[in-house]
Write an enzyme that holds these catalytic residues in place. Structure first.
Site, PDB file in Angstrom:
ATOM      1  N   TYR A 132       0.821  -1.223   0.000  1.00  0.00           N
ATOM      2  CA  TYR A 132       0.000   0.000   0.000  1.00  0.00           C
ATOM      3  C   TYR A 132       0.851   1.268   0.000  1.00  0.00           C
ATOM      4  CZ  TYR A 132      -3.795  -3.178   1.181  1.00  0.00           C
ATOM      5  OH  TYR A 132      -4.715  -4.191   1.166  1.00  0.00           O
TER       6      TYR A 132
ATOM      7  N   HIS B   1      -4.709   5.906  -1.515  1.00  0.00           N
ATOM      8  CA  HIS B   1      -5.471   5.715  -0.273  1.00  0.00           C
ATOM      9  C   HIS B   1      -4.587   5.957   0.957  1.00  0.00           C
ATOM     10  CE1 HIS B   1      -9.467   4.865   0.867  1.00  0.00           C
ATOM     11  NE2 HIS B   1      -9.376   3.582   1.154  1.00  0.00           N
TER      12      HIS B   1
ATOM     13  N   ASN C  86     -10.888   0.432   6.917  1.00  0.00           N
ATOM     14  CA  ASN C  86     -12.304   0.309   7.261  1.00  0.00           C
ATOM     15  C   ASN C  86     -12.559   0.206   8.758  1.00  0.00           C
ATOM     16  OD1 ASN C  86     -12.458   0.298   4.537  1.00  0.00           O
ATOM     17  ND2 ASN C  86     -13.277  -1.757   4.339  1.00  0.00           N
TER      18      ASN C  86
ATOM     19  N   ASP D 215      -7.542  10.775   2.205  1.00  0.00           N
ATOM     20  CA  ASP D 215      -7.599  11.020   0.763  1.00  0.00           C
ATOM     21  C   ASP D 215      -9.048  11.299   0.375  1.00  0.00           C
ATOM     22  OD1 ASP D 215      -8.594   8.060  -0.548  1.00  0.00           O
ATOM     23  OD2 ASP D 215      -7.774   8.036   1.477  1.00  0.00           O
TER      24      ASP D 215
ATOM     25  N   ASN E 284     -14.561   5.232   3.623  1.00  0.00           N
ATOM     26  CA  ASN E 284     -14.759   4.160   4.610  1.00  0.00           C
ATOM     27  C   ASN E 284     -14.043   4.409   5.925  1.00  0.00           C
ATOM     28  OD1 ASN E 284     -16.385   2.754   2.853  1.00  0.00           O
ATOM     29  ND2 ASN E 284     -14.723   1.514   2.047  1.00  0.00           N
TER      30      ASN E 284
END
Length: 190
Positions: free
Chosen positions: A16, A21, A67, A92, A113
């Site tokens: 990631y 994100h 989340n 973001d 989320n």
């Protein structure tokens, strides 16, 4: 001593790293670097501490995945006994063009989320800094877009906004949300 919790949203793990994100993580990394502090692996996240003019500033990069970000936020607010008015969450936002940003004192999660989970656990009364990541993706491809890595060109576009976000965090701690919104939001429009 007044304490502040600054949260950058993202997902942990090399896969990631430098993804859209993870822009919240990137802002906190830039702040930590500018402050010459390092993150430590603690409960629910990576935490770094500094102080600004006698105010304690806790930086948090949740390790709960996006989340479930609210778990980390609620835990650190409670653990450190930090007033929710002294919480700033950096995330973001696909609704803003790349390099744009918007600081708000409260409000909806805008379909994000991470913000949505925080809101479920602590409500809407907290400041958030939304960093634009653009939305140049075909219909139905939003997840691929937000989890995609920035190109070098995009990082170049984003860098000044990340530097400004570091200044926004300092201003939030030292001058408060209203002064900071007035000073910076006009700069954040693209």
């Amino acid at each position: 001593m007044d304490k502040y919790l600054i949260v950058g949203l993202g997902n942990i793990g090399d896969e990631y790293d430098q993804t859209r994100h993870n822009t919240g993580f990137m802002v906190l990394d830039a702040f930590a670097k500018a402050s010459n502090i390092c993150f430590e692996d603690k409960r629910y996240g990576f935490v770094a501490e500094t102080s600004l003019k006698g105010r304690k500033v806790l930086l948090l990069k949740p390790s709960t995945y996006m989340n479930l970000s609210g778990n980390a936020v609620r835990y650190w607010l409670n653990k450190e006994n930090i007033d929710q008015q002294r919480l700033l969450v950096v995330s973001d936002d696909v609704a803003l063009p790349l390099g744009a940003f918007r600081l708000k004192a409260n409000g909806s999660n805008g379909g994000h989320n991470g913000l949505g989970h925080i809101q479920q656990l602590i409500g809407q009364q907290y400041a958030r800094l939304r960093m634009g990541i653009g939305n140049d993706f075909p219909r139905g491809m939003q997840i691929d877009w937000v989890l995609g890595r920035y190109s070098q060109e995009e990082l170049h576009t984003l860098k000044p906004s990340i530097d400004t976000a570091v200044e926004i965090i300092k201003s939030f701690v030292l001058a408060g949300i209203d002064v900071t919104m007035n000073q910076f939001n006009k700069m954040g429009k693209k």
